[in-house]
Design a protein around this motif. Structure first.
Motif, PDB file in Angstrom:
ATOM      1  N   ALA A  50       0.808  -1.225   0.000  1.00 34.18           N
ATOM      2  CA  ALA A  50       0.000   0.000   0.000  1.00 34.18           C
ATOM      3  C   ALA A  50       0.840   1.274   0.000  1.00 34.18           C
ATOM      4  O   ALA A  50       0.577   2.206  -0.768  1.00 34.18           O
ATOM      5  N   GLU A  51       1.859   1.334   0.868  1.00 33.10           N
ATOM      6  CA  GLU A  51       2.650   2.566   0.937  1.00 33.10           C
ATOM      7  C   GLU A  51       3.454   2.787  -0.338  1.00 33.10           C
ATOM      8  O   GLU A  51       3.664   3.931  -0.765  1.00 33.10           O
ATOM      9  N   ASP A  52       3.886   1.706  -0.956  1.00 33.49           N
ATOM     10  CA  ASP A  52       4.594   1.833  -2.231  1.00 33.49           C
ATOM     11  C   ASP A  52       3.650   2.274  -3.346  1.00 33.49           C
ATOM     12  O   ASP A  52       4.030   3.086  -4.203  1.00 33.49           O
ATOM     13  N   ARG A  53       2.427   1.750  -3.350  1.00 31.56           N
ATOM     14  CA  ARG A  53       1.445   2.186  -4.357  1.00 31.56           C
ATOM     15  C   ARG A  53       1.188   3.684  -4.234  1.00 31.56           C
ATOM     16  O   ARG A  53       1.086   4.397  -5.235  1.00 31.56           O
ATOM     17  N   ALA A  54       1.089   4.172  -3.018  1.00 31.02           N
ATOM     18  CA  ALA A  54       0.839   5.597  -2.809  1.00 31.02           C
ATOM     19  C   ALA A  54       1.981   6.446  -3.354  1.00 31.02           C
ATOM     20  O   ALA A  54       1.749   7.503  -3.964  1.00 31.02           O
ATOM     21  N   GLU A  55       3.210   6.002  -3.151  1.00 31.51           N
ATOM     22  CA  GLU A  55       4.355   6.775  -3.638  1.00 31.51           C
ATOM     23  C   GLU A  55       4.463   6.715  -5.159  1.00 31.51           C
ATOM     24  O   GLU A  55       4.737   7.728  -5.815  1.00 31.51           O
ATOM     25  N   VAL A  56       4.247   5.546  -5.741  1.00 31.91           N
ATOM     26  CA  VAL A  56       4.270   5.428  -7.200  1.00 31.91           C
ATOM     27  C   VAL A  56       3.227   6.360  -7.816  1.00 31.91           C
ATOM     28  O   VAL A  56       3.501   7.075  -8.791  1.00 31.91           O
ATOM     29  N   HIS A  57       2.024   6.370  -7.245  1.00 31.78           N
ATOM     30  CA  HIS A  57       0.937   7.224  -7.745  1.00 31.78           C
ATOM     31  C   HIS A  57       1.295   8.702  -7.579  1.00 31.78           C
ATOM     32  O   HIS A  57       1.088   9.495  -8.504  1.00 31.78           O
ATOM     33  N   ARG A  58       1.821   9.068  -6.416  1.00 30.23           N
ATOM     34  CA  ARG A  58       2.168  10.475  -6.160  1.00 30.23           C
ATOM     35  C   ARG A  58       3.170  10.989  -7.176  1.00 30.23           C
ATOM     36  O   ARG A  58       3.010  12.094  -7.722  1.00 30.23           O
ATOM     37  N   VAL A  59       4.198  10.200  -7.443  1.00 29.29           N
ATOM     38  CA  VAL A  59       5.233  10.636  -8.380  1.00 29.29           C
ATOM     39  C   VAL A  59       4.640  10.870  -9.768  1.00 29.29           C
ATOM     40  O   VAL A  59       4.972  11.849 -10.450  1.00 29.29           O
ATOM     41  N   ILE A  60       3.737   9.996 -10.184  1.00 25.20           N
ATOM     42  CA  ILE A  60       3.117  10.155 -11.500  1.00 25.20           C
ATOM     43  C   ILE A  60       2.376  11.480 -11.589  1.00 25.20           C
ATOM     44  O   ILE A  60       2.575  12.274 -12.525  1.00 25.20           O
ATOM     45  N   TYR A  61       1.502  11.753 -10.613  1.00 27.90           N
ATOM     46  CA  TYR A  61       0.608  12.908 -10.716  1.00 27.90           C
ATOM     47  C   TYR A  61       1.262  14.224 -10.303  1.00 27.90           C
ATOM     48  O   TYR A  61       0.866  15.280 -10.808  1.00 27.90           O
ATOM     49  N   GLU A  62       2.237  14.171  -9.414  1.00 25.71           N
ATOM     50  CA  GLU A  62       2.864  15.416  -8.967  1.00 25.71           C
ATOM     51  C   GLU A  62       4.113  15.777  -9.769  1.00 25.71           C
ATOM     52  O   GLU A  62       4.495  16.952  -9.804  1.00 25.71           O
ATOM     53  N   GLU A  63       4.731  14.788 -10.403  1.00 28.76           N
ATOM     54  CA  GLU A  63       6.006  15.048 -11.073  1.00 28.76           C
ATOM     55  C   GLU A  63       5.990  14.695 -12.559  1.00 28.76           C
ATOM     56  O   GLU A  63       6.210  15.561 -13.403  1.00 28.76           O
ATOM     57  N   LEU A  64       5.725  13.439 -12.883  1.00 33.61           N
ATOM     58  CA  LEU A  64       5.928  12.992 -14.256  1.00 33.61           C
ATOM     59  C   LEU A  64       4.994  13.676 -15.242  1.00 33.61           C
ATOM     60  O   LEU A  64       5.416  14.039 -16.347  1.00 33.61           O
ATOM     61  N   VAL A  65       3.722  13.849 -14.888  1.00 31.10           N
ATOM     62  CA  VAL A  65       2.809  14.496 -15.835  1.00 31.10           C
ATOM     63  C   VAL A  65       3.163  15.967 -16.030  1.00 31.10           C
ATOM     64  O   VAL A  65       2.741  16.593 -17.012  1.00 31.10           O
ATOM     65  N   ALA A  66       3.947  16.517 -15.094  1.00 33.34           N
ATOM     66  CA  ALA A  66       4.405  17.901 -15.218  1.00 33.34           C
ATOM     67  C   ALA A  66       5.788  17.992 -15.851  1.00 33.34           C
ATOM     68  O   ALA A  66       6.371  19.079 -15.915  1.00 33.34           O
ATOM     69  N   GLY A  67       6.319  16.838 -16.288  1.00 32.40           N
ATOM     70  CA  GLY A  67       7.632  16.844 -16.924  1.00 32.40           C
ATOM     71  C   GLY A  67       8.791  16.920 -15.962  1.00 32.40           C
ATOM     72  O   GLY A  67       9.928  17.172 -16.379  1.00 32.40           O
ATOM     73  N   ARG A  68       8.540  16.668 -14.664  1.00 34.51           N
ATOM     74  CA  ARG A  68       9.602  16.719 -13.660  1.00 34.51           C
ATOM     75  C   ARG A  68      10.193  15.324 -13.458  1.00 34.51           C
ATOM     76  O   ARG A  68       9.463  14.368 -13.203  1.00 34.51           O
ATOM     77  N   ILE A  69      11.491  15.208 -13.562  1.00 33.32           N
ATOM     78  CA  ILE A  69      12.207  13.955 -13.354  1.00 33.32           C
ATOM     79  C   ILE A  69      13.134  14.164 -12.158  1.00 33.32           C
ATOM     80  O   ILE A  69      14.107  14.922 -12.238  1.00 33.32           O
ATOM     81  N   GLU A  70      12.826  13.503 -11.049  1.00 36.48           N
ATOM     82  CA  GLU A  70      13.555  13.707  -9.796  1.00 36.48           C
ATOM     83  C   GLU A  70      14.370  12.463  -9.455  1.00 36.48           C
ATOM     84  O   GLU A  70      13.851  11.345  -9.466  1.00 36.48           O
ATOM     85  N   ASP A  71      15.645  12.662  -9.115  1.00 39.97           N
ATOM     86  CA  ASP A  71      16.500  11.535  -8.751  1.00 39.97           C
ATOM     87  C   ASP A  71      15.968  10.800  -7.521  1.00 39.97           C
ATOM     88  O   ASP A  71      16.075   9.569  -7.442  1.00 39.97           O
ATOM     89  N   THR A  72      15.410  11.525  -6.569  1.00 41.17           N
ATOM     90  CA  THR A  72      14.888  10.876  -5.367  1.00 41.17           C
ATOM     91  C   THR A  72      13.717   9.949  -5.716  1.00 41.17           C
ATOM     92  O   THR A  72      13.573   8.879  -5.122  1.00 41.17           O
ATOM     93  N   SER A  73      12.917  10.356  -6.677  1.00 43.26           N
ATOM     94  CA  SER A  73      11.800   9.518  -7.094  1.00 43.26           C
ATOM     95  C   SER A  73      12.291   8.291  -7.852  1.00 43.26           C
ATOM     96  O   SER A  73      11.728   7.197  -7.725  1.00 43.26           O
ATOM     97  N   ARG A  74      13.356   8.456  -8.636  1.00 43.23           N
ATOM     98  CA  ARG A  74      13.934   7.297  -9.317  1.00 43.23           C
ATOM     99  C   ARG A  74      14.426   6.280  -8.292  1.00 43.23           C
ATOM    100  O   ARG A  74      14.203   5.065  -8.444  1.00 43.23           O
ATOM    101  N   GLU A  75      15.061   6.755  -7.236  1.00 37.38           N
ATOM    102  CA  GLU A  75      15.517   5.849  -6.192  1.00 37.38           C
ATOM    103  C   GLU A  75      14.338   5.167  -5.508  1.00 37.38           C
ATOM    104  O   GLU A  75      14.408   3.974  -5.174  1.00 37.38           O
ATOM    105  N   ALA A  76      13.260   5.905  -5.293  1.00 35.97           N
ATOM    106  CA  ALA A  76      12.076   5.306  -4.679  1.00 35.97           C
ATOM    107  C   ALA A  76      11.503   4.207  -5.560  1.00 35.97           C
ATOM    108  O   ALA A  76      11.115   3.134  -5.069  1.00 35.97           O
TER     109      ALA A  76
END
Length: 230
Positions: free
Chosen positions: A151-177
């Motif tokens: 569950a906690e991993d699903r929440a983080e995967v979803h957050r990164v998609i909607y807060e970062e990737l759809v906005a064109g943001r590529i974050e190293d911390t998210s890649r590590e996650a």
């Protein structure tokens, strides 16, 4: 060559990849001057995301059906939904429109089975990971065993998609996650990872996983080329 109708803009970051991959595929098959015959309906993703968050899938069905009908009127001969999550609306489109619809899960499953994978893991939006519309197709129509993150991993995967990737943001911390999420899925027995959101390939690649990654964007777009040229 058939004219493909692309339902895109969800987000445009991945729709641009569809446009590139499809045109490159047609050029590779037909020669350096060739390009794909495409009609594109591109949504304002802010409107789509708000309805997703509200759980208003009837309204989303209506918007997607309207897009399909507009593409049919524009001369499309087959439909491609340029996103995994909005395949939840595929039954509504199929019921309302006569055009064939190339479902994103099918070429993905075919590639996995061709490579001998039967126990796979699925990354995507919370809708794609948790609801049955996508996983059930992989399991019931293609015989795959599909794992999803905890569950906690699903929440983080979803957050990164909607807060970062759809906005064109590529974050190293998210890649590590994402690498950590993938490692935990591999530890549970997954022999391959489905990148079941068309933006995830912007963040992670083969070097981020100890098992093969299956990019649904590329697999879907390549299947669209095959359908257009059949």
């Amino acid at each position: 060559m058939k004219t493909l109708g692309l339902i895109g803009g969800m987000s445009w970051e991945s729709t641009a990849e569809y446009y590139r991959i499809i045109n490159q595929g047609v050029r590779a098959c037909l020669g350096p001057k060739a390009s794909a015959k495409l009609a594109l309906w591109s949504f304002d993703f802010a409107e789509i995301a708000a309805l997703q968050a509200a759980g208003d899938w009837p309204a989303l069905d209506a918007l997607m059906v309207d897009a399909a009908r507009r593409l049919e009127a524009a001369g499309a001969e087959a439909l491609v939904i340029c996103t995994n999550t909005m395949h939840k609306c595929a039954p509504a489109i199929a019921a309302a429109c006569q055009l064939p619809l190339l479902h994103i899960a099918d070429p993905t499953a075919q590639a996995l089975k061709a490579d001998g994978h039967t126990k796979v893991a699925l990354l995507g939006t919370a809708f794609t990971m948790e609801q049955a519309f996508y996983r059930a197709r992989l399991e019931e129509q293609h015989g795959l065993e599909v794992l999803i993150p905890r569950a906690e991993d699903r929440a983080e995967v979803h957050r990164v998609i909607y807060e970062e990737l759809v906005a064109g943001r590529i974050e190293d911390t998210s890649r590590e996650a994402y690498r950590a999420v993938i490692a935990r899925l591999v530890a549970r027995g997954a022999t391959a990872i489905i990148l079941g959101c068309t933006e995830i390939m912007l963040l992670v690649g083969p070097e981020d996983s100890p098992v093969p990654l299956y990019d649904t964007t590329r697999l879907h777009a390549e299947a669209a080329v095959a359908a257009a040229l059949a």
